[in-house]
Enzyme design. Sequence first.
Site, short mmCIF file in Angstrom:
data_model
loop_
_atom_site.label_atom_id
_atom_site.label_comp_id
_atom_site.label_asym_id
_atom_site.label_seq_id
_atom_site.Cartn_x
_atom_site.Cartn_y
_atom_site.Cartn_z
N VAL A 97 -1.99 2.14 -18.55
CA VAL A 97 -1.90 0.92 -17.75
C VAL A 97 -0.47 0.80 -17.25
O VAL A 97 0.48 0.99 -18.01
CB VAL A 97 -2.26 -0.32 -18.60
N CYS A 98 -0.33 0.48 -15.98
CA CYS A 98 0.99 0.21 -15.40
C CYS A 98 0.87 -1.06 -14.56
O CYS A 98 -0.10 -1.79 -14.67
CB CYS A 98 1.49 1.39 -14.59
N LYS A 99 1.85 -1.29 -13.72
CA LYS A 99 1.85 -2.53 -12.95
C LYS A 99 0.74 -2.55 -11.90
O LYS A 99 0.01 -3.53 -11.77
CB LYS A 99 3.21 -2.71 -12.29
N ILE A 125 -2.13 -3.68 -14.31
CA ILE A 125 -2.17 -4.98 -14.97
C ILE A 125 -2.41 -6.08 -13.95
O ILE A 125 -2.98 -7.13 -14.27
CB ILE A 125 -0.88 -5.22 -15.80
#
Length: 138
Positions: A97-99, A125
Site C-alpha cells: 500500500v502506498c499513497k 491509501i
Amino acid sequence: MIDQILEFSTNHWDMVAIFVLILATVVFVEMRGNAKGISPASLTNLMNNKDAVVVDLRTAKEFRTGHITGAINIPADKLKDKNAELEKHKSTPIILVCKTGMTAGTNAKELIKAGFEVYKLQGGIAEWENSSLPLVKA
C-alpha cells in the site's frame, strides 16, 4: 467522428504510430512481473480469509496520519533492506500500500523475484479513504 479519426490517422500516421508504440510499451511494462492490483474490498477479504500482511510503503510520518489496521510500515526506500523481516510472512499474501498505488507497483517486483505472493492496493491509501474504510491513527 470515425471519418475524422481515419482522416487524422492517414494524415498523421507518424504520430499515430508513436502513440501505438508508447501504449504497447506501457502495457508490456505493466504486465511484466508486476503485482496484481486489488480493490479495498479484495484487500479486506485477503486479510480476513488468508491472513494477508499489509505493508505500508509510505514514510513514517504519513503512516502515523492514518493506516490500515495491522499494517506494517516499511518505507519504500527501505524495502530492499527489510526483505529478511518479511521472510516470516512468505507463506501468506503480501499487500503493498502506498499513497496512490504507483509506488507499490514499482516495489512489488523485488518481492515477486524473492518468491512472495504480492498484491498492490489500486489507488493506494487514497482509494481506501474514498471507499470510507477506517484508518488507524498513531
